[in-house]
Design a protein around this motif. Structure first.
Motif, PDB file in Angstrom:
ATOM      1  N   ASN A  67       0.825  -1.219   0.000  1.00 26.35           N
ATOM      2  CA  ASN A  67       0.000   0.000   0.000  1.00 26.35           C
ATOM      3  C   ASN A  67       0.858   1.266   0.000  1.00 26.35           C
ATOM      4  N   ALA A  68       2.139   1.157  -0.404  1.00 29.86           N
ATOM      5  CA  ALA A  68       3.060   2.292  -0.302  1.00 29.86           C
ATOM      6  C   ALA A  68       2.537   3.540  -1.023  1.00 29.86           C
ATOM      7  N   ALA A  69       2.007   3.373  -2.232  1.00 26.70           N
ATOM      8  CA  ALA A  69       1.568   4.538  -3.020  1.00 26.70           C
ATOM      9  C   ALA A  69       0.414   5.266  -2.329  1.00 26.70           C
ATOM     10  N   GLU A  70      -0.497   4.478  -1.778  1.00 26.93           N
ATOM     11  CA  GLU A  70      -1.667   5.059  -1.095  1.00 26.93           C
ATOM     12  C   GLU A  70      -1.227   5.851   0.137  1.00 26.93           C
ATOM     13  N   VAL A  71      -0.329   5.271   0.923  1.00 22.86           N
ATOM     14  CA  VAL A  71       0.145   5.934   2.146  1.00 22.86           C
ATOM     15  C   VAL A  71       0.948   7.183   1.776  1.00 22.86           C
ATOM     16  N   LEU A  72       1.782   7.066   0.738  1.00 22.84           N
ATOM     17  CA  LEU A  72       2.589   8.213   0.306  1.00 22.84           C
ATOM     18  C   LEU A  72       1.695   9.359  -0.155  1.00 22.84           C
ATOM     19  N   GLU A  73       0.648   9.039  -0.879  1.00 29.28           N
ATOM     20  CA  GLU A  73      -0.276  10.085  -1.351  1.00 29.28           C
ATOM     21  C   GLU A  73      -0.822  10.871  -0.145  1.00 29.28           C
ATOM     22  N   LYS A  74      -1.182  10.168   0.910  1.00 30.56           N
ATOM     23  CA  LYS A  74      -1.706  10.858   2.110  1.00 30.56           C
ATOM     24  C   LYS A  74      -0.619  11.718   2.733  1.00 30.56           C
ATOM     25  N   GLU A  75       0.616  11.192   2.797  1.00 29.43           N
ATOM     26  CA  GLU A  75       1.695  11.941   3.443  1.00 29.43           C
ATOM     27  C   GLU A  75       2.031  13.223   2.663  1.00 29.43           C
ATOM     28  N   VAL A 111       3.260   9.061  -7.779  1.00 31.53           N
ATOM     29  CA  VAL A 111       2.791   9.936  -6.697  1.00 31.53           C
ATOM     30  C   VAL A 111       3.788  11.083  -6.494  1.00 31.53           C
ATOM     31  N   PHE A 112       5.084  10.762  -6.474  1.00 31.82           N
ATOM     32  CA  PHE A 112       6.097  11.823  -6.345  1.00 31.82           C
ATOM     33  C   PHE A 112       5.984  12.793  -7.524  1.00 31.82           C
ATOM     34  N   ALA A 113       5.748  12.256  -8.713  1.00 35.95           N
ATOM     35  CA  ALA A 113       5.653  13.105  -9.904  1.00 35.95           C
ATOM     36  C   ALA A 113       4.474  14.064  -9.766  1.00 35.95           C
ATOM     37  N   LYS A 114       3.356  13.557  -9.336  1.00 34.75           N
ATOM     38  CA  LYS A 114       2.154  14.382  -9.194  1.00 34.75           C
ATOM     39  C   LYS A 114       2.405  15.549  -8.226  1.00 34.75           C
ATOM     40  N   HIS A 115       3.154  15.276  -7.150  1.00 34.02           N
ATOM     41  CA  HIS A 115       3.397  16.309  -6.125  1.00 34.02           C
ATOM     42  C   HIS A 115       4.677  17.097  -6.387  1.00 34.02           C
ATOM     43  N   ARG A 116       5.366  16.766  -7.463  1.00 34.37           N
ATOM     44  CA  ARG A 116       6.643  17.433  -7.813  1.00 34.37           C
ATOM     45  C   ARG A 116       7.622  17.444  -6.642  1.00 34.37           C
ATOM     46  N   THR A 117       7.734  16.324  -6.032  1.00 32.94           N
ATOM     47  CA  THR A 117       8.660  16.189  -4.895  1.00 32.94           C
ATOM     48  C   THR A 117      10.097  16.175  -5.412  1.00 32.94           C
ATOM     49  N   PRO A 118      10.993  16.999  -4.847  1.00 35.33           N
ATOM     50  CA  PRO A 118      12.407  16.889  -5.236  1.00 35.33           C
ATOM     51  C   PRO A 118      12.905  15.493  -4.863  1.00 35.33           C
ATOM     52  N   LEU A 119      13.446  14.795  -5.834  1.00 34.84           N
ATOM     53  CA  LEU A 119      13.665  13.363  -5.622  1.00 34.84           C
ATOM     54  C   LEU A 119      15.053  12.897  -6.048  1.00 34.84           C
ATOM     55  N   PHE A 120      15.649  12.055  -5.222  1.00 33.55           N
ATOM     56  CA  PHE A 120      16.860  11.321  -5.571  1.00 33.55           C
ATOM     57  C   PHE A 120      16.459   9.847  -5.665  1.00 33.55           C
TER      58      PHE A 120
END
Ligand code: SF4
Length: 309
Positions: A67-75, A111-120
């Protein structure tokens, strides 16, 4: 040995990383345990928290956060979230073979893409090329850096120290393809193994190859033998390179090598890096423009990726 996948539900996904020397503030791991089975992996101790052993079970008992994607979306949707940088794969490789089956990393990338999270994103696998469509789109709209570990072009040494990761030539190819697709790619030039991958010739050859493939950054590090991996690495050296065993015992009285040794290696790397014009690279600060929308690319028929397993 066949991996034993255990599907789990996580309560939280991101974990805080407080280290002022690192360019990210949070870590994210779709899997616990890592099939790549590098004997030097000091994340091994994390499996002991779960009641498993740090050796065979770390390599084969893989926990999959379904459920990682679902939890990440909430975070990432919380009002308190400050859009800080995240390291995907801070403990275990997000593109280990389990990803081929479960695709959790691909789900959370969206999910990171949608939120434009700076990502490594860090990996030793060319399975990352499966997601090149998504990563190249992300590179246009958010801060993204992919780091690929590569310390030698010698396939035999590569196989010895990272037995189930992609081969050196596959990783070089991944650096090239990602760079050509507009993704910033760095190289984790670590861990350098004393007397195996630390010669001037090997350092020169590898840095030239990653530069030619398009790498924009290179972060070196000499092998450390913490308690979670010391026994395993010394066993490997004794078995595969017995002539080096006593030299390792002398060098590794502590977890780190003596400063005289590491200082010499870092000076060589610095000289070679300059020779090939690899500057220290910093991700540009890209303002987050809310009006720009991120379009998740249609999933193309995946390219065949040979994991060399
Ligand atoms: S790929 Fe990384 S996480 Fe996986 S075993 Fe190797 S060092 Fe550990």
């Amino acid at each position: 040995m066949q991996p034993n996948y255990q599907q789990i539900e996580c309560k939280s996904f991101l974990h805080r990383i407080s280290n002022k020397f690192l360019p990210f503030n949070w870590g994210a791991n779709p899997y616990r345990g890592c099939e790549h089975s590098c004997p030097y992996c000091f994340a091994r101790y994390t499996h002991e928290y779960l009641g498993y052993n740090k050796d065979a079970e770390f390599n084969n008992k893989i926990l999959v956060k379904m459920n990682a994607a679902e939890v990440l979306e909430k975070e990432l949707s919380r009002k308190t979230w400050k859009n800080e940088s995240v390291d995907l794969g801070s403990v275990c490789d997000p593109y280990q073979p389990a990803e081929k089956k479960f695709e959790i990393t691909r789900q959370i990338l969206k999910v990171f893409a949608k939120h434009r999270t700076p990502l490594f994103v860090g990996t030793k696998s060319n399975l990352i090329l499966r997601d090149i469509d998504l990563l190249s789109e992300m590179a246009k709209t958010s801060n993204l850096m992919v780091n690929i570990t590569l310390t030698t072009l010698d396939e035999n040494i590569c196989k010895m120290i990272e037995p189930r990761a992609s081969s050196a030539s596959e990783r070089l190819d991944a650096i090239r393809q990602l760079s050509d697709a507009g993704v910033n790619v760095g190289v984790l030039f670590m861990p350098l193994f004393p007397y195996l991958t630390d010669s001037v010739g090997s350092i020169n050859q590898t840095i030239k190859a990653v530069r030619d493939a398009g790498a924009k950054d290179l972060i070196p590090g000499v092998l450390e033998l913490r308690s979670s991996c010391k026994e395993g690495v010394l066993f490997l050296i004794k078995k595969e390179s017995p002539r080096l065993y006593s030299r390792y015992l002398t060098l590794y009285k502590k977890a780190s090598v003596p400063k005289e040794y590491s200082g010499r290696i870092y000076r060589i790397v610095e000289l070679v890096r300059k020779k090939y014009n690899i500057e220290r690279f910093e991700l540009p600060k890209r303002p987050i423009e809310k009006q720009m929308s991120f379009k998740i690319p249609e999933k193309k028929k995946p390219k065949r990726v040979d994991l060399g397993l």
